[in-house]
Design a protein around this motif. Structure first.
Motif, PDB file in Angstrom:
ATOM      1  N   ALA A   1       0.847  -1.166   0.094  1.00 50.13           N
ATOM      2  CA  ALA A   1      -0.174   0.183  -0.174  1.00 50.13           C
ATOM      3  C   ALA A   1       1.036   1.433   0.083  1.00 50.13           C
ATOM      4  O   ALA A   1       0.552   2.411  -0.677  1.00 50.13           O
ATOM      5  CB  ALA A   1      -0.838  -0.062   1.323  1.00 50.13           C
ATOM      6  N   ASN A   2       1.977   1.208   0.833  1.00 49.50           N
ATOM      7  CA  ASN A   2       2.864   2.693   0.974  1.00 49.50           C
ATOM      8  C   ASN A   2       3.462   2.598  -0.547  1.00 49.50           C
ATOM      9  O   ASN A   2       3.987   3.805  -0.902  1.00 49.50           O
ATOM     10  CB  ASN A   2       3.838   2.226   1.958  1.00 49.50           C
ATOM     11  CG  ASN A   2       4.484   3.710   2.124  1.00 49.50           C
ATOM     12  OD1 ASN A   2       4.113   4.760   2.177  1.00 49.50           O
ATOM     13  ND2 ASN A   2       5.853   3.476   2.521  1.00 49.50           N
ATOM     14  N   GLN A   3       4.002   1.645  -1.003  1.00 46.10           N
ATOM     15  CA  GLN A   3       4.562   1.665  -2.565  1.00 46.10           C
ATOM     16  C   GLN A   3       3.722   2.397  -3.616  1.00 46.10           C
ATOM     17  O   GLN A   3       3.877   3.016  -4.350  1.00 46.10           O
ATOM     18  CB  GLN A   3       5.385   0.135  -2.843  1.00 46.10           C
ATOM     19  CG  GLN A   3       6.410  -0.215  -2.074  1.00 46.10           C
ATOM     20  CD  GLN A   3       6.670  -1.631  -2.514  1.00 46.10           C
ATOM     21  OE1 GLN A   3       6.122  -2.179  -3.512  1.00 46.10           O
ATOM     22  NE2 GLN A   3       7.714  -2.379  -1.857  1.00 46.10           N
TER      23      GLN A   3
ATOM     24  N   GLU B   1       9.320   1.583   9.264  1.00 47.50           N
ATOM     25  CA  GLU B   1       8.405   2.129   7.896  1.00 47.50           C
ATOM     26  C   GLU B   1       7.374   3.130   8.381  1.00 47.50           C
ATOM     27  O   GLU B   1       7.105   4.160   7.498  1.00 47.50           O
ATOM     28  CB  GLU B   1       7.854   0.871   7.347  1.00 47.50           C
ATOM     29  CG  GLU B   1       8.962  -0.128   6.539  1.00 47.50           C
ATOM     30  CD  GLU B   1       9.409  -1.087   7.542  1.00 47.50           C
ATOM     31  OE1 GLU B   1       9.119  -0.846   8.703  1.00 47.50           O
ATOM     32  OE2 GLU B   1      10.054  -2.049   7.319  1.00 47.50           O
ATOM     33  N   GLY B   2       6.625   2.802   9.561  1.00 50.33           N
ATOM     34  CA  GLY B   2       5.853   3.864  10.018  1.00 50.33           C
ATOM     35  C   GLY B   2       6.480   5.150  10.268  1.00 50.33           C
ATOM     36  O   GLY B   2       5.608   6.058  10.122  1.00 50.33           O
ATOM     37  N   GLU B   3       7.580   5.191  11.137  1.00 50.65           N
ATOM     38  CA  GLU B   3       7.955   6.387  11.167  1.00 50.65           C
ATOM     39  C   GLU B   3       8.386   7.060  10.148  1.00 50.65           C
ATOM     40  O   GLU B   3       8.183   8.573  10.079  1.00 50.65           O
ATOM     41  CB  GLU B   3       9.414   6.234  11.925  1.00 50.65           C
ATOM     42  CG  GLU B   3       9.107   5.581  13.589  1.00 50.65           C
ATOM     43  CD  GLU B   3      10.494   5.435  14.049  1.00 50.65           C
ATOM     44  OE1 GLU B   3      11.603   5.597  13.673  1.00 50.65           O
ATOM     45  OE2 GLU B   3      10.651   5.129  15.383  1.00 50.65           O
ATOM     46  N   ALA B   4       8.725   6.655   8.786  1.00 54.58           N
ATOM     47  CA  ALA B   4       9.085   7.285   7.711  1.00 54.58           C
ATOM     48  C   ALA B   4       7.628   8.087   7.303  1.00 54.58           C
ATOM     49  O   ALA B   4       7.837   9.001   6.967  1.00 54.58           O
ATOM     50  CB  ALA B   4       9.483   6.406   6.664  1.00 54.58           C
ATOM     51  N   VAL B   5       6.542   7.273   7.416  1.00 54.25           N
ATOM     52  CA  VAL B   5       5.301   7.944   6.919  1.00 54.25           C
ATOM     53  C   VAL B   5       4.979   9.065   7.693  1.00 54.25           C
ATOM     54  O   VAL B   5       4.497   9.895   7.374  1.00 54.25           O
ATOM     55  CB  VAL B   5       4.306   6.699   6.877  1.00 54.25           C
ATOM     56  CG1 VAL B   5       2.859   7.257   6.659  1.00 54.25           C
ATOM     57  CG2 VAL B   5       4.307   5.602   5.814  1.00 54.25           C
ATOM     58  N   VAL B   6       5.096   9.091   9.146  1.00 54.47           N
ATOM     59  CA  VAL B   6       4.939   9.919   9.911  1.00 54.47           C
ATOM     60  C   VAL B   6       5.938  11.159   9.552  1.00 54.47           C
ATOM     61  O   VAL B   6       5.132  12.285   9.579  1.00 54.47           O
ATOM     62  CB  VAL B   6       5.245   9.382  11.513  1.00 54.47           C
ATOM     63  CG1 VAL B   6       5.017  10.754  12.429  1.00 54.47           C
ATOM     64  CG2 VAL B   6       4.118   8.470  11.797  1.00 54.47           C
TER      65      VAL B   6
ATOM     66  N   ASP C   1       6.703  11.789   6.718  1.00 54.08           N
ATOM     67  CA  ASP C   1       6.234  12.530   5.439  1.00 54.08           C
ATOM     68  C   ASP C   1       4.888  13.188   5.803  1.00 54.08           C
ATOM     69  O   ASP C   1       4.728  14.407   5.149  1.00 54.08           O
ATOM     70  CB  ASP C   1       5.824  11.113   4.523  1.00 54.08           C
ATOM     71  CG  ASP C   1       6.989  10.748   3.958  1.00 54.08           C
ATOM     72  OD1 ASP C   1       7.893  11.091   3.971  1.00 54.08           O
ATOM     73  OD2 ASP C   1       6.918   9.435   3.344  1.00 54.08           O
ATOM     74  N   MET C   2       4.155  12.711   6.905  1.00 55.26           N
ATOM     75  CA  MET C   2       3.034  13.586   7.078  1.00 55.26           C
ATOM     76  C   MET C   2       3.626  15.091   7.849  1.00 55.26           C
ATOM     77  O   MET C   2       2.885  15.870   7.389  1.00 55.26           O
ATOM     78  CB  MET C   2       2.194  12.905   8.447  1.00 55.26           C
ATOM     79  CG  MET C   2       1.403  11.698   7.794  1.00 55.26           C
ATOM     80  SD  MET C   2       0.756  10.874   9.293  1.00 55.26           S
ATOM     81  CE  MET C   2      -0.483  12.159   9.704  1.00 55.26           C
ATOM     82  N   LEU C   3       4.573  14.927   8.612  1.00 52.08           N
ATOM     83  CA  LEU C   3       5.095  16.102   9.041  1.00 52.08           C
ATOM     84  C   LEU C   3       5.602  17.154   8.135  1.00 52.08           C
ATOM     85  O   LEU C   3       5.543  18.355   8.285  1.00 52.08           O
ATOM     86  CB  LEU C   3       6.349  15.699  10.081  1.00 52.08           C
ATOM     87  CG  LEU C   3       6.725  16.793  10.989  1.00 52.08           C
ATOM     88  CD1 LEU C   3       5.648  17.471  11.764  1.00 52.08           C
ATOM     89  CD2 LEU C   3       7.891  16.577  11.880  1.00 52.08           C
ATOM     90  N   ASP C   4       6.177  16.847   6.934  1.00 47.95           N
ATOM     91  CA  ASP C   4       6.662  17.390   5.983  1.00 47.95           C
ATOM     92  C   ASP C   4       5.554  18.200   5.404  1.00 47.95           C
ATOM     93  O   ASP C   4       5.841  19.391   4.719  1.00 47.95           O
ATOM     94  CB  ASP C   4       7.123  16.751   4.932  1.00 47.95           C
ATOM     95  CG  ASP C   4       8.872  16.123   5.696  1.00 47.95           C
ATOM     96  OD1 ASP C   4       9.266  16.727   6.742  1.00 47.95           O
ATOM     97  OD2 ASP C   4       9.391  15.037   5.269  1.00 47.95           O
ATOM     98  N   VAL C   5       4.245  17.388   5.004  1.00 41.45           N
ATOM     99  CA  VAL C   5       3.378  18.189   4.460  1.00 41.45           C
ATOM    100  C   VAL C   5       2.550  18.859   5.108  1.00 41.45           C
ATOM    101  O   VAL C   5       1.273  19.260   4.637  1.00 41.45           O
ATOM    102  CB  VAL C   5       2.662  16.880   3.214  1.00 41.45           C
ATOM    103  CG1 VAL C   5       3.543  16.348   2.380  1.00 41.45           C
ATOM    104  CG2 VAL C   5       1.954  15.934   4.290  1.00 41.45           C
ATOM    105  N   GLY C   6       2.800  18.900   6.529  1.00 39.63           N
ATOM    106  CA  GLY C   6       1.718  19.629   7.291  1.00 39.63           C
ATOM    107  C   GLY C   6       0.580  19.078   7.906  1.00 39.63           C
ATOM    108  O   GLY C   6      -0.396  19.710   8.088  1.00 39.63           O
ATOM    109  N   PHE C   7       0.282  17.723   7.604  1.00 38.16           N
ATOM    110  CA  PHE C   7      -0.798  16.971   8.361  1.00 38.16           C
ATOM    111  C   PHE C   7      -0.613  16.719   9.631  1.00 38.16           C
ATOM    112  O   PHE C   7      -1.612  15.895  10.234  1.00 38.16           O
ATOM    113  CB  PHE C   7      -0.848  15.577   7.518  1.00 38.16           C
ATOM    114  CG  PHE C   7      -1.302  15.683   6.173  1.00 38.16           C
ATOM    115  CD1 PHE C   7      -1.964  16.968   5.938  1.00 38.16           C
ATOM    116  CD2 PHE C   7      -1.420  14.888   5.196  1.00 38.16           C
ATOM    117  CE1 PHE C   7      -2.468  17.121   4.590  1.00 38.16           C
ATOM    118  CE2 PHE C   7      -1.656  15.070   3.785  1.00 38.16           C
ATOM    119  CZ  PHE C   7      -2.414  16.083   3.423  1.00 38.16           C
ATOM    120  N   ILE C   8       0.358  17.116  10.560  1.00 40.06           N
ATOM    121  CA  ILE C   8       0.427  16.914  12.074  1.00 40.06           C
ATOM    122  C   ILE C   8       0.443  18.266  12.552  1.00 40.06           C
ATOM    123  O   ILE C   8       1.435  19.087  12.404  1.00 40.06           O
ATOM    124  CB  ILE C   8       1.780  16.288  12.411  1.00 40.06           C
ATOM    125  CG1 ILE C   8       1.804  14.684  11.655  1.00 40.06           C
ATOM    126  CG2 ILE C   8       1.929  15.907  13.810  1.00 40.06           C
ATOM    127  CD1 ILE C   8       3.189  13.765  12.168  1.00 40.06           C
TER     128      ILE C   8
END
Length: 509
Positions: free
Chosen positions: A429-431, A463-468, A470-477
């Motif tokens: 799903a992440n890929q 892998e989950g930390e990498a997704v988190v 990415d969320m931080l980079d796009v401003g979703f946190i």
């Protein structure tokens, strides 16, 4: 400087006092006689618009006639021509918010000006304007004036060449509004005014009006009169008659008119065949309808998009879904499917019937032949495959969509990601999310939330930390508390419910 000029243009105090003492005194000079529009506003005048609807009262002031006179005075020269009047009507009066309803008043006023005479350009523009705005009373008045005061082109021995197109347009308008008596009257006046024989298009306009209002016998009588007048019918004539028969559920008569069409040396077109196919399908005679389609190809007439839609949609509506898919595959092999055809109706029917794999075969065959299915068709198929648990096929179709720069909607995309995560395939799903981001899809909070929860359930911390991140980079946190809670869930591998996921990644956090 401008204020001085404005002060000079205003009336003096003594003038205003005199005006108050004498109510009948008008300090504003009256316009010239050529801008006197009293005749078209006076109901007793022969130039008045007796059958016109009442003028609007909200957008127009009480002094609208005087405003209109000043408007004409500022935009028309004393010796204006029909071209000048047409330019005024088309470019200025038409777009004026308060004076636009007075277009016919201006038209009739111009007819009473000395040394001016309307020509076919002003007559035609006014007739079309009245027709498209559904002012049929004034339209009848205009047609009678056009016959009484014809265009200067008719001063010789020949009639004006633009009189037939003008009447043809008005006949269409009358028929559209159901005013068949007015359409017949306009048709008779056109026949009397045209030099020689009218064209078939004039008969077709009235015949089509009869057909649309289920006056089949009148349409047949008009055809017989057309033959008597030695006007050669064309393909449109017979298509109208065929369609008229089918509206009355008389398929046998429609076939007779099709044979009459061929006997008179008039070649049928795609519309002729499409109308017959639709008529057969309407009466549940599917075998004969498909036979007409095959005969159409044998005679050298290519399919149109409408032909394929009639075949596919009609069969699917009657539950003959497998027959529709087989027919489409047959036409694909022959290479007769037109470019731009979309099999959305067939794909949707197959998916509803639980046969999404067959729908995937149809879409694959279309792509192999160079036909691109639309984004809606692909997303419908992906949803059908996902609901059946065919995740590999759904992911493969999603990847092909993205490779062809077809961006799916986020709801379909997130539903597929959630199905993969529920199946323990969060890495896949992440890929897919990374590929979609490169191809133009913008993941939302729900997308990242599904992936974080999936990695948390599977115990994939890195892998989950990498997704988190990415969320931080796009401003979703939104804050540090949300970030810590996400990291904690990855540390403990705690499962979250769908309600918790929604709350965790909302803006209110």
């Amino acid at each position: 400087m401008a204020s001085r000029r404005l002060a000079k243009s205003l009336p003096s105090v003594s003038t205003l006092n005199a005006f108050r003492r004498h109510a009948d005194f008008d300090p504003i000079p009256k316009p010239a006689a050529r801008f006197d529009l009293s005749s078209v506003f006076d109901s007793s005048s022969p130039n008045a618009i007796a059958s016109a609807p009442p003028l609007p009262t909200l957008s127009l002031s009480a002094a609208a006639p005087s405003r209109l006179a000043r408007f004409l005075e500022s935009h028309l020269q004393p010796s204006f021509t029909p071209a000048d009047l047409l330019r005024l009507l088309r470019r200025r009066l038409r777009h004026h918010p308060a004076l636009a309803p007075y277009d016919l008043h201006v038209f009739l006023w111009a007819a009473g000006v000395d040394s001016f005479r309307h020509d076919h350009s002003t007559y035609e523009w006014m007739a079309r304007t009245l027709a498209v705005t559904d002012r049929f009373g004034p339209l009848r008045l205009l047609l009678s004036r056009m016959l009484a005061l014809p265009c200067p082109c008719a001063d010789g021995i020949f009639a004006c060449p633009r009189i037939e197109p003008t009447f043809r347009f008005t006949i269409h308008a009358f028929c559209r509004a159901g005013c068949l008596d007015d359409a017949i009257s306009a048709f008779e006046n056109a026949r009397k005014s045209i030099d020689g024989r009218p064209s078939a298009a004039l008969y077709n306009a009235l015949m089509n009006g009869f057909a649309r209002h289920r006056e089949h016998q009148k349409a047949v009588d008009l055809y017989e009169r057309m033959i008597k007048d030695r006007v050669k019918p064309d393909a449109f004539t017979f298509n109208i008659l065929i369609s008229s028969c089918l509206r009355c559920s008389d398929l046998d008569s429609a076939l007779d008119w099709f044979r009459e069409m061929r006997a008179r040396g008039c070649e049928p077109n795609v519309v002729s065949f499409n109308t017959l196919i639709k008529g057969f399908f309407k009466q549940k005679r599917f075998k004969e309808g498909i036979g007409v389609a095959r005969e159409m190809l044998e005679l050298g007439y290519p399919f149109s998009i409408a032909t394929c839609e009639i075949l596919m949609n009609s069969l699917c509506e009657e539950g003959r879904i497998q027959e529709a898919s087989q027919l489409l595959m047959e036409h694909l092999k022959k290479g007769v499917v037109p470019e731009g055809f979309d099999c959305i109706f067939l794909v949707e029917a197959l998916c509803k019937n639980g046969n999404a794999e067959r729908a995937l075969e149809v879409v694959d065959s279309l792509w192999e032949k160079g036909y691109l299915a639309s984004e809606v068709t692909c997303t419908t198929l992906i949803e059908g495959l996902r609901s059946l648990g065919k995740l590999d096929e759904a992911c493969g179709l999603m990847e092909r969509m993205l490779q062809k720069r077809m961006v799916p909607d986020t709801i379909t995309f997130n539903s597929l990601l959630e199905a993969l995560c529920d199946a323990g395939r969060t890495l896949d799903a992440n890929q897919l999310r990374v590929l979609a981001s490169r191809k133009g899809l913008e993941p939302d909070r729900v997308t990242f939330g599904i992936l974080v929860c999936g990695f948390s359930r599977e115990g994939r911390k890195s892998e989950g930390e990498a997704v988190v991140n990415d969320m931080l980079d796009v401003g979703f946190i939104p804050n540090i508390a949300t970030y810590n809670r996400l990291m904690e869930s990855l540390q403990t591998g705690r499962k979250r419910s769908s309600k918790q996921k929604t709350v965790s990644f909302s803006k209110e956090d």
